[in-house]
Design a protein around this motif. Structure first.
Motif, PDB file in Angstrom:
ATOM      1  N   ILE A  96       0.838  -1.205   0.000  1.00 57.17           N
ATOM      2  CA  ILE A  96       0.000   0.000   0.000  1.00 57.17           C
ATOM      3  C   ILE A  96       0.870   1.251   0.000  1.00 57.17           C
ATOM      4  N   LEU A  97       1.911   1.252   0.812  1.00 58.73           N
ATOM      5  CA  LEU A  97       2.799   2.416   0.879  1.00 58.73           C
ATOM      6  C   LEU A  97       3.510   2.659  -0.445  1.00 58.73           C
ATOM      7  N   VAL A  98       4.001   1.602  -1.083  1.00 56.81           N
ATOM      8  CA  VAL A  98       4.668   1.754  -2.381  1.00 56.81           C
ATOM      9  C   VAL A  98       3.682   2.292  -3.405  1.00 56.81           C
ATOM     10  N   TRP A  99       2.474   1.742  -3.412  1.00 55.11           N
ATOM     11  CA  TRP A  99       1.466   2.198  -4.377  1.00 55.11           C
ATOM     12  C   TRP A  99       1.120   3.680  -4.163  1.00 55.11           C
ATOM     13  N   ILE A 100       0.864   4.059  -2.927  1.00 60.26           N
ATOM     14  CA  ILE A 100       0.507   5.458  -2.641  1.00 60.26           C
ATOM     15  C   ILE A 100       1.662   6.389  -3.007  1.00 60.26           C
ATOM     16  N   TRP A 101       2.861   5.974  -2.702  1.00 63.36           N
ATOM     17  CA  TRP A 101       4.020   6.813  -2.940  1.00 63.36           C
ATOM     18  C   TRP A 101       4.286   7.022  -4.432  1.00 63.36           C
ATOM     19  N   LYS A 102       4.070   6.003  -5.256  1.00 67.27           N
ATOM     20  CA  LYS A 102       4.445   6.055  -6.666  1.00 67.27           C
ATOM     21  C   LYS A 102       3.258   6.082  -7.621  1.00 67.27           C
ATOM     22  N   ARG A 103       2.037   6.237  -7.131  1.00 70.24           N
ATOM     23  CA  ARG A 103       0.864   6.125  -7.998  1.00 70.24           C
ATOM     24  C   ARG A 103       0.799   7.182  -9.088  1.00 70.24           C
ATOM     25  N   ASP A 104       1.389   8.335  -8.870  1.00 66.96           N
ATOM     26  CA  ASP A 104       1.361   9.389  -9.886  1.00 66.96           C
ATOM     27  C   ASP A 104       2.555   9.324 -10.827  1.00 66.96           C
ATOM     28  N   GLU A 105       3.525   8.491 -10.517  1.00 56.49           N
ATOM     29  CA  GLU A 105       4.745   8.451 -11.310  1.00 56.49           C
ATOM     30  C   GLU A 105       4.882   7.202 -12.172  1.00 56.49           C
TER      31      GLU A 105
END
Length: 183
Positions: A96-105
């Protein structure tokens, strides 16, 4: 490639019509037609709406040149395997943290995150059932199975091959995942 051509290509890859894209973005069909034909250059807000509707990062549309695509591919090849490997801990929070952190990139990270989270939730449920049933051999088996599948799928994602998580229960569907902040 020009932005309008890229939008058209992405829309067709998704299998949606101009009318569907218009409905998802609150942009008129005529405006979408004019953007795709290259008659107009869309504003930043319009590009953000279109990017969210097409499930791509805003930067993909901004950098619609070969250099911009190379940057996105590099980001994807780095972060998608990390997202999959973050499930090795059998915890829900790292993916979840990886997804939230990189979702716009990273384009397509939402689809990968949903698959990883469904697998994690499924394995957690199976693990709980086997703990309640007090079945140590099955606990060990499900643990080893999950670790092997995570590693195999991470390798597949790294090489651009299709991946699959067997025994996954569909707790989350692609449509249920919280949309980008652009929507």
């Amino acid at each position: 490639m020009k932005t309008g051509q890229l939008i058209k290509e992405l829309r067709l890859k998704k299998g949606i019509t101009q009318e569907d894209l218009a409905a998802k973005t609150d942009i008129s069909v005529r405006t979408i037609q004019r953007i795709e034909s290259g008659e107009v250059d869309p504003r930043a807000y319009t590009l953000q709406s279109i990017a969210a509707a097409l499930d791509v990062a805003y930067e993909v549309l901004i950098y619609s040149t070969s250099e911009g695509n190379a940057i996105q591919e590099k980001e994807s090849s780095r972060w998608l395997p990390i997202l999959h490997l973050s499930g090795l801990l059998l915890l829900i929070f790292p993916p979840i943290l990886v997804w939230i952190w990189k979702r716009d990139e990273v384009p397509g990270i939402r689809r990968h995150a949903v698959e990883v989270l469904n697998f994690q939730l499924s394995m957690s449920l199976y693990f709980l059932v086997f703990v309640i049933a007090f079945s140590p051999p099955l606990l060990l088996l499900i643990f080893l199975f999950s670790q092997v599948m995570i590693i195999l799928n991470s390798v597949k994602v790294t090489s651009g091959q299709p991946y699959k998580y067997p025994l996954s229960i569909r707790f989350l569907k692609q449509e249920m995942v919280v949309q980008n902040a652009y929507e």
